[in-house]
Motif scaffolding. Structure first.
Motif, PDB file in Angstrom:
ATOM      1  N   ALA A  69       0.829  -1.212   0.000  1.00  0.00           N
ATOM      2  CA  ALA A  69       0.000   0.000   0.000  1.00  0.00           C
ATOM      3  C   ALA A  69       0.863   1.261   0.000  1.00  0.00           C
ATOM      4  N   GLN A  70       1.946   1.233   0.751  1.00  0.00           N
ATOM      5  CA  GLN A  70       2.843   2.392   0.795  1.00  0.00           C
ATOM      6  C   GLN A  70       3.615   2.544  -0.516  1.00  0.00           C
ATOM      7  N   GLY A  71       4.070   1.437  -1.076  1.00  0.00           N
ATOM      8  CA  GLY A  71       4.784   1.481  -2.354  1.00  0.00           C
ATOM      9  C   GLY A  71       3.899   2.019  -3.464  1.00  0.00           C
ATOM     10  N   ILE A  72       2.668   1.548  -3.505  1.00  0.00           N
ATOM     11  CA  ILE A  72       1.709   2.016  -4.515  1.00  0.00           C
ATOM     12  C   ILE A  72       1.465   3.514  -4.344  1.00  0.00           C
ATOM     13  N   ALA A  73       1.202   3.934  -3.132  1.00  0.00           N
ATOM     14  CA  ALA A  73       0.927   5.359  -2.878  1.00  0.00           C
ATOM     15  C   ALA A  73       2.140   6.219  -3.243  1.00  0.00           C
ATOM     16  N   ALA A  74       3.326   5.745  -2.929  1.00  0.00           N
ATOM     17  CA  ALA A  74       4.535   6.514  -3.249  1.00  0.00           C
ATOM     18  C   ALA A  74       4.722   6.629  -4.757  1.00  0.00           C
TER      19      ALA A  74
ATOM     20  N   PRO B  17      -4.718   1.594  -2.999  1.00  0.00           N
ATOM     21  CA  PRO B  17      -3.665   0.874  -2.281  1.00  0.00           C
ATOM     22  C   PRO B  17      -4.183  -0.075  -1.201  1.00  0.00           C
ATOM     23  N   ALA B  18      -5.402   0.142  -0.729  1.00  0.00           N
ATOM     24  CA  ALA B  18      -5.965  -0.702   0.333  1.00  0.00           C
ATOM     25  C   ALA B  18      -6.755  -1.889  -0.206  1.00  0.00           C
ATOM     26  N   GLN B  19      -6.939  -1.990  -1.526  1.00  0.00           N
ATOM     27  CA  GLN B  19      -7.757  -3.092  -2.047  1.00  0.00           C
ATOM     28  C   GLN B  19      -7.081  -4.441  -1.817  1.00  0.00           C
TER      29      GLN B  19
END
Length: 163
Positions: free
Chosen positions: A41-46, A120-122
């Protein structure tokens, strides 16, 4: 220093493709590895943030400006094939236009667009992220090599154009 507009344009193209090669190299060698080490989730958001933030006039001026310069140099090379630097101008132009601009448009941007639509949370975010990192990075290696090859070709053209 410059013998004319074509020489200056070749110099600018060598610099532009070198800057782009360096940016892509950084992503291929450590940025994507660092992002992949984050929780998905953090990697996707970044990466989503990077993909939005990179669309700036300074980046676009170098990235697309080098493409325009490469197109002009490629046409010039075809029109004056007898020049000693023509083959390197054409090679540098082709590497940049096909290997950088073409690959970006055909492979990296579609992946970026698909990632932009991911929450990112899916539930399946982790598998989507793993596929994204793998595929995006592989095509980024191609772009890195093409930009580096274009830089070398433009430098060789500069050398031959002085003789």
């Amino acid at each position: 220093m410059f013998r004319g507009p074509l020489h200056a344009l070749t110099f600018v193209s060598a610099l532009g493709s070198g800057v782009v090669a360096g940016l892509f190299f950084a992503f291929s060698t450590f940025m994507m590895k660092a992002l992949a080490r984050l929780p998905p989730a953090q990697g996707i958001a970044a990466m989503q943030s990077i993909n939005v933030t990179i669309i700036r006039p300074s980046f676009l001026a170098v990235f697309l400006g080098t493409a325009v310069a490469s197109l002009v140099l490629g046409v010039s090379a075809l029109r004056s094939w007898e020049r000693p630097d023509a083959r390197y101008l054409l090679l540098g132009s082709a590497l940049y236009l096909v290997g950088v601009i073409g690959v970006t448009g055909a492979f990296n941007v579609p992946r970026n667009d698909a990632l932009a639509a991911v929450d990112p949370a899916q539930a399946d975010a982790a598998s989507l992220w793993a596929r994204y990192v793998s595929g995006w990075t592989a095509w980024n290696h191609v772009r890195t090599a093409a930009a580096l090859g274009a830089t070398a070709s433009f430098i060789l053209a500069l050398r031959l154009g002085r003789e």
